[in-house]
Design a protein around this motif. Structure first.
Motif, PDB file in Angstrom:
ATOM      1  N   ASN A  22       0.804  -1.228   0.000  1.00  0.00           N
ATOM      2  CA  ASN A  22       0.000   0.000   0.000  1.00  0.00           C
ATOM      3  C   ASN A  22       0.836   1.277   0.000  1.00  0.00           C
ATOM      4  OD1 ASN A  22       0.961  -0.023   2.606  1.00  0.00           O
ATOM      5  ND2 ASN A  22      -1.020  -0.335   3.581  1.00  0.00           N
ATOM      6  N   VAL A  23       2.099   1.161  -0.393  1.00  0.00           N
ATOM      7  CA  VAL A  23       2.973   2.329  -0.479  1.00  0.00           C
ATOM      8  C   VAL A  23       3.121   2.681  -1.953  1.00  0.00           C
ATOM      9  CG1 VAL A  23       5.306   3.196  -0.012  1.00  0.00           C
ATOM     10  CG2 VAL A  23       4.167   1.717   1.653  1.00  0.00           C
ATOM     11  N   SER A  24       2.789   3.904  -2.316  1.00  0.00           N
ATOM     12  CA  SER A  24       2.735   4.289  -3.729  1.00  0.00           C
ATOM     13  C   SER A  24       4.088   4.223  -4.439  1.00  0.00           C
ATOM     14  CB  SER A  24       2.154   5.690  -3.864  1.00  0.00           C
ATOM     15  OG  SER A  24       2.978   6.631  -3.209  1.00  0.00           O
ATOM     16  N   HIS A  25       5.172   4.477  -3.739  1.00  0.00           N
ATOM     17  CA  HIS A  25       6.481   4.514  -4.383  1.00  0.00           C
ATOM     18  C   HIS A  25       7.209   3.166  -4.372  1.00  0.00           C
ATOM     19  CE1 HIS A  25       7.215   5.372  -0.126  1.00  0.00           C
ATOM     20  NE2 HIS A  25       8.364   4.750  -0.303  1.00  0.00           N
ATOM     21  N   ASN A  26       6.577   2.107  -3.813  1.00  0.00           N
ATOM     22  CA  ASN A  26       7.219   0.798  -3.766  1.00  0.00           C
ATOM     23  C   ASN A  26       6.137  -0.274  -3.812  1.00  0.00           C
ATOM     24  OD1 ASN A  26       8.614  -1.571  -3.030  1.00  0.00           O
ATOM     25  ND2 ASN A  26      10.116  -0.372  -1.887  1.00  0.00           N
ATOM     26  N   ASN A  27       6.176  -1.134  -4.820  1.00  0.00           N
ATOM     27  CA  ASN A  27       5.085  -2.092  -5.019  1.00  0.00           C
ATOM     28  C   ASN A  27       5.196  -3.381  -4.210  1.00  0.00           C
ATOM     29  OD1 ASN A  27       7.169  -3.228  -6.402  1.00  0.00           O
ATOM     30  ND2 ASN A  27       6.068  -3.517  -8.314  1.00  0.00           N
ATOM     31  N   ILE A  28       6.112  -3.453  -3.239  1.00  0.00           N
ATOM     32  CA  ILE A  28       6.189  -4.626  -2.361  1.00  0.00           C
ATOM     33  C   ILE A  28       5.972  -4.275  -0.891  1.00  0.00           C
ATOM     34  CG2 ILE A  28       7.698  -5.924  -3.902  1.00  0.00           C
ATOM     35  CD1 ILE A  28      10.008  -5.238  -1.899  1.00  0.00           C
ATOM     36  N   ILE A  29       6.021  -3.001  -0.532  1.00  0.00           N
ATOM     37  CA  ILE A  29       5.955  -2.578   0.873  1.00  0.00           C
ATOM     38  C   ILE A  29       4.509  -2.340   1.298  1.00  0.00           C
ATOM     39  CG2 ILE A  29       6.605  -0.779   2.536  1.00  0.00           C
ATOM     40  CD1 ILE A  29       8.913  -2.571   1.757  1.00  0.00           C
ATOM     41  N   CYS A  30       4.177  -2.848   2.476  1.00  0.00           N
ATOM     42  CA  CYS A  30       2.863  -2.639   3.072  1.00  0.00           C
ATOM     43  C   CYS A  30       3.071  -2.054   4.465  1.00  0.00           C
ATOM     44  CB  CYS A  30       2.111  -3.964   3.158  1.00  0.00           C
ATOM     45  SG  CYS A  30       0.504  -3.826   3.970  1.00  0.00           S
ATOM     46  N   THR A  31       2.503  -0.889   4.712  1.00  0.00           N
ATOM     47  CA  THR A  31       2.544  -0.279   6.035  1.00  0.00           C
ATOM     48  C   THR A  31       1.406  -0.845   6.862  1.00  0.00           C
ATOM     49  OG1 THR A  31       3.490   1.747   5.145  1.00  0.00           O
ATOM     50  CG2 THR A  31       2.458   1.899   7.303  1.00  0.00           C
ATOM     51  N   LEU A  32       1.725  -1.272   8.066  1.00  0.00           N
ATOM     52  CA  LEU A  32       0.736  -1.898   8.947  1.00  0.00           C
ATOM     53  C   LEU A  32       0.267  -0.895   9.980  1.00  0.00           C
ATOM     54  CD1 LEU A  32       2.645  -5.239   9.462  1.00  0.00           C
ATOM     55  CD2 LEU A  32       0.672  -4.855   7.980  1.00  0.00           C
ATOM     56  N   ASP A  33      -0.930  -0.386   9.808  1.00  0.00           N
ATOM     57  CA  ASP A  33      -1.462   0.612  10.728  1.00  0.00           C
ATOM     58  C   ASP A  33      -2.076  -0.009  11.980  1.00  0.00           C
ATOM     59  OD1 ASP A  33      -0.724   2.664   8.998  1.00  0.00           O
ATOM     60  OD2 ASP A  33      -2.597   2.501   7.887  1.00  0.00           O
ATOM     61  N   ASN A  34      -2.621  -1.209  11.869  1.00  0.00           N
ATOM     62  CA  ASN A  34      -3.328  -1.823  12.998  1.00  0.00           C
ATOM     63  C   ASN A  34      -2.426  -2.566  13.971  1.00  0.00           C
ATOM     64  OD1 ASN A  34      -5.705  -0.885  11.912  1.00  0.00           O
ATOM     65  ND2 ASN A  34      -6.104  -2.765  10.789  1.00  0.00           N
ATOM     66  N   TRP A  35      -1.147  -2.703  13.658  1.00  0.00           N
ATOM     67  CA  TRP A  35      -0.223  -3.438  14.512  1.00  0.00           C
ATOM     68  C   TRP A  35       0.943  -2.540  14.905  1.00  0.00           C
ATOM     69  CZ3 TRP A  35      -2.665  -5.721  10.382  1.00  0.00           C
ATOM     70  CH2 TRP A  35      -3.440  -6.857  10.676  1.00  0.00           C
ATOM     71  N   ASN A  36       0.649  -1.353  15.410  1.00  0.00           N
ATOM     72  CA  ASN A  36       1.735  -0.409  15.650  1.00  0.00           C
ATOM     73  C   ASN A  36       2.149  -0.251  17.111  1.00  0.00           C
ATOM     74  OD1 ASN A  36      -0.571   0.904  16.356  1.00  0.00           O
ATOM     75  ND2 ASN A  36      -0.203   2.730  15.145  1.00  0.00           N
ATOM     76  N   LEU A  37       1.462  -0.848  18.049  1.00  0.00           N
ATOM     77  CA  LEU A  37       1.859  -0.728  19.457  1.00  0.00           C
ATOM     78  C   LEU A  37       1.978  -2.095  20.100  1.00  0.00           C
ATOM     79  CD1 LEU A  37      -0.240   2.294  20.680  1.00  0.00           C
ATOM     80  CD2 LEU A  37       2.208   2.204  20.358  1.00  0.00           C
TER      81      LEU A  37
END
Length: 144
Positions: A55-70
């Protein structure tokens, strides 16, 4: 005046720092693996169901995990790398250490037989900075 949250934060920081100082990074990695294993398996299931994608526009393999941040499920930005093949085979890297320039270490899940063979072969190399290990079926701890 310090809040209870700040006091707990200081105590946790000192405790984790002391454990790392006396027992090294291996202990922290083992704790991280065992305590967060279920969360990582949930993420793998979401990827299998195609509900979690890069889900990162500048890299088609990276996914930022918003629900697992703490705490972060993957160090260095709470991002994972998802490498998908056409035949529902994929590899996911949960970063342990993002490193600098050409080095990083990660917990790796893969159901790709070619990648499993590559990882198994790498475990026999003696020139590695860190030993690569098979943790469980389809799960590895690797250093590049």
């Amino acid at each position: 005046m310090k809040t209870r949250f700040q006091k707990i934060g200081v105590i946790l920081t000192i405790s984790i720092g002391s454990l790392t100082l006396f027992f090294g990074e291996d202990l922290i990695e083992k704790l991280d693996w065992h305590l967060r294993k279920k969360s990582r398996e949930e993420i793998i299931q979401l990827i299998k169901e195609d509900k979690l994608r890069p889900n990162v526009s500048h890299n088609n393999i990276i996914c930022t995990l918003d629900n697992w941040n703490l705490p972060p499920i993957s160090n260095g930005g709470n991002e994972i790398a998802i490498f998908k093949m056409e035949d529902n085979k994929f590899t996911v890297e949960f970063y342990i250490d993002r490193g600098f320039l050409d080095h990083y270490s990660a917990f790796v899940y893969t159901n790709n037989k070619d990648k499993i063979q590559e990882l198994e072969e790498r475990m026999t190399w003696k020139k590695e900075l860190h030993n690569n290990k098979k943790l469980e079926e389809n799960w590895y701890r690797v250093s590049y």
